[in-house]
Scaffold this motif. Sequence first.
Motif, PDB file in Angstrom:
ATOM      1  N   LEU A  48      24.046  -7.309   7.230  1.00  0.00           N
ATOM      2  CA  LEU A  48      23.071  -7.683   8.246  1.00  0.00           C
ATOM      3  C   LEU A  48      23.534  -8.943   8.965  1.00  0.00           C
ATOM      4  O   LEU A  48      24.419  -9.657   8.484  1.00  0.00           O
ATOM      5  N   THR A  49      22.923  -9.216  10.108  1.00  0.00           N
ATOM      6  CA  THR A  49      23.216 -10.439  10.846  1.00  0.00           C
ATOM      7  C   THR A  49      21.906 -11.178  11.120  1.00  0.00           C
ATOM      8  O   THR A  49      20.830 -10.596  11.031  1.00  0.00           O
ATOM      9  N   ARG A  50      22.044 -12.457  11.448  1.00  0.00           N
ATOM     10  CA  ARG A  50      20.904 -13.192  12.003  1.00  0.00           C
ATOM     11  C   ARG A  50      21.308 -13.613  13.402  1.00  0.00           C
ATOM     12  O   ARG A  50      22.354 -14.228  13.607  1.00  0.00           O
ATOM     13  N   ARG A  51      20.470 -13.234  14.358  1.00  0.00           N
ATOM     14  CA  ARG A  51      20.771 -13.511  15.762  1.00  0.00           C
ATOM     15  C   ARG A  51      20.705 -15.009  16.040  1.00  0.00           C
ATOM     16  O   ARG A  51      19.964 -15.742  15.396  1.00  0.00           O
ATOM     17  N   ALA A  52      21.481 -15.450  17.006  1.00  0.00           N
ATOM     18  CA  ALA A  52      21.538 -16.868  17.354  1.00  0.00           C
ATOM     19  C   ALA A  52      20.161 -17.366  17.820  1.00  0.00           C
ATOM     20  O   ALA A  52      19.422 -16.623  18.481  1.00  0.00           O
ATOM     21  N   PRO A  53      19.807 -18.604  17.496  1.00  0.00           N
ATOM     22  CA  PRO A  53      18.469 -19.113  17.816  1.00  0.00           C
ATOM     23  C   PRO A  53      18.234 -19.362  19.307  1.00  0.00           C
ATOM     24  O   PRO A  53      17.080 -19.505  19.718  1.00  0.00           O
ATOM     25  N   GLN A  61      16.280 -13.625  14.723  1.00  0.00           N
ATOM     26  CA  GLN A  61      15.833 -12.500  13.904  1.00  0.00           C
ATOM     27  C   GLN A  61      17.004 -11.869  13.142  1.00  0.00           C
ATOM     28  O   GLN A  61      18.133 -11.825  13.632  1.00  0.00           O
ATOM     29  N   VAL A  62      16.685 -11.361  11.941  1.00  0.00           N
ATOM     30  CA  VAL A  62      17.657 -10.576  11.186  1.00  0.00           C
ATOM     31  C   VAL A  62      17.778  -9.212  11.873  1.00  0.00           C
ATOM     32  O   VAL A  62      16.769  -8.613  12.270  1.00  0.00           O
ATOM     33  N   ALA A  63      19.001  -8.760  12.031  1.00  0.00           N
ATOM     34  CA  ALA A  63      19.234  -7.518  12.771  1.00  0.00           C
ATOM     35  C   ALA A  63      20.491  -6.828  12.266  1.00  0.00           C
ATOM     36  O   ALA A  63      21.292  -7.404  11.534  1.00  0.00           O
ATOM     37  N   PHE A  64      20.636  -5.582  12.689  1.00  0.00           N
ATOM     38  CA  PHE A  64      21.903  -4.881  12.536  1.00  0.00           C
ATOM     39  C   PHE A  64      22.716  -5.143  13.793  1.00  0.00           C
ATOM     40  O   PHE A  64      22.147  -5.351  14.866  1.00  0.00           O
ATOM     41  N   TRP A 164       6.769  -4.015   9.393  1.00  0.00           N
ATOM     42  CA  TRP A 164       7.158  -4.247   8.000  1.00  0.00           C
ATOM     43  C   TRP A 164       7.880  -5.573   7.899  1.00  0.00           C
ATOM     44  O   TRP A 164       8.650  -5.942   8.791  1.00  0.00           O
ATOM     45  N   LEU A 165       7.637  -6.302   6.786  1.00  0.00           N
ATOM     46  CA  LEU A 165       8.293  -7.583   6.594  1.00  0.00           C
ATOM     47  C   LEU A 165       8.688  -7.799   5.146  1.00  0.00           C
ATOM     48  O   LEU A 165       8.084  -7.252   4.230  1.00  0.00           O
ATOM     49  N   THR A 177      14.250  -3.855  12.199  1.00  0.00           N
ATOM     50  CA  THR A 177      15.271  -3.867  11.149  1.00  0.00           C
ATOM     51  C   THR A 177      14.677  -3.450   9.808  1.00  0.00           C
ATOM     52  O   THR A 177      15.219  -2.581   9.118  1.00  0.00           O
ATOM     53  N   ALA A 178      13.547  -4.043   9.435  1.00  0.00           N
ATOM     54  CA  ALA A 178      12.889  -3.670   8.176  1.00  0.00           C
ATOM     55  C   ALA A 178      12.454  -2.209   8.216  1.00  0.00           C
ATOM     56  O   ALA A 178      12.560  -1.494   7.217  1.00  0.00           O
ATOM     57  N   GLY A 179      11.978  -1.745   9.371  1.00  0.00           N
ATOM     58  CA  GLY A 179      11.566  -0.345   9.505  1.00  0.00           C
ATOM     59  C   GLY A 179      12.724   0.620   9.323  1.00  0.00           C
ATOM     60  O   GLY A 179      12.577   1.676   8.692  1.00  0.00           O
ATOM     61  N   ILE A 180      13.890   0.276   9.849  1.00  0.00           N
ATOM     62  CA  ILE A 180      15.075   1.133   9.688  1.00  0.00           C
ATOM     63  C   ILE A 180      15.489   1.184   8.212  1.00  0.00           C
ATOM     64  O   ILE A 180      15.802   2.252   7.673  1.00  0.00           O
ATOM     65  N   ILE A 181      15.474   0.032   7.539  1.00  0.00           N
ATOM     66  CA  ILE A 181      15.839   0.011   6.121  1.00  0.00           C
ATOM     67  C   ILE A 181      14.854   0.853   5.308  1.00  0.00           C
ATOM     68  O   ILE A 181      15.244   1.624   4.431  1.00  0.00           O
ATOM     69  N   ARG A 182      13.554   0.716   5.605  1.00  0.00           N
ATOM     70  CA  ARG A 182      12.536   1.513   4.895  1.00  0.00           C
ATOM     71  C   ARG A 182      12.754   3.008   5.128  1.00  0.00           C
ATOM     72  O   ARG A 182      12.612   3.816   4.226  1.00  0.00           O
TER      73      ARG A 182
END
Length: 194
Positions: A48-53, A61-64, A164-165, A177-182
């Motif tokens: 996973l990645t975390r997008r630049a602020p 946000q955490v993202a693919f 989802w969180l 991202t959480a929805g895709i993982i779920r």
Amino acid sequence: MTLPLTLDSFLTRFQLQPPPPSPGFLPARRQAAVLVPIVARPEPGLLLTRRAPWLRKHAGQVAFPGGMRDASDPSLCFTALREAQEEIALQAQDVRLIGTLPVVGSSSGFQVTPVVGIIPPDLPLQPSADEVDAIFEMPLQEALRLSRYTSLEIHREGMMHQVWLSWYQDYFVWGMTAGIIRQLSLQIMPELAT
């Protein structure tokens, strides 16, 4: 006690349990794709990645890795691979594509196709200074544990939306991202719902 999830068992389950069809109610939207990278370890990981602020949309946000389909992209799989190369220096030849998950709608107006791929461990990945703040790996078995996700209903544009969180270490995983993982978990690991 649940047996450890191996790469072979993940691949077998993914290939034997096709995803449900994408919902037919999504309006015509701009297309995007994300890469869902599974790290090929004895006990696999999820990259996973975390997008630049400072980004205008989805900052921090955490993202693919992923993004909008360019007019010149021959497919959404190509889009996911191109974006992964741009964002984290993941080379297309290092990814073994194994399939897709159902299309999801994003809050920013995109129809997003999650593309699942297997990558070798310990690649020399490099976050793009323009887009990515961090790259991290989460154990896949932990990521797929449904009970780690909490549901929240949000009222937006006159409608209720289920979001989802979850937390992993110092990373807040939520939204699409959480929805895709779920969804991946529901497809291959329903017995880990507890």
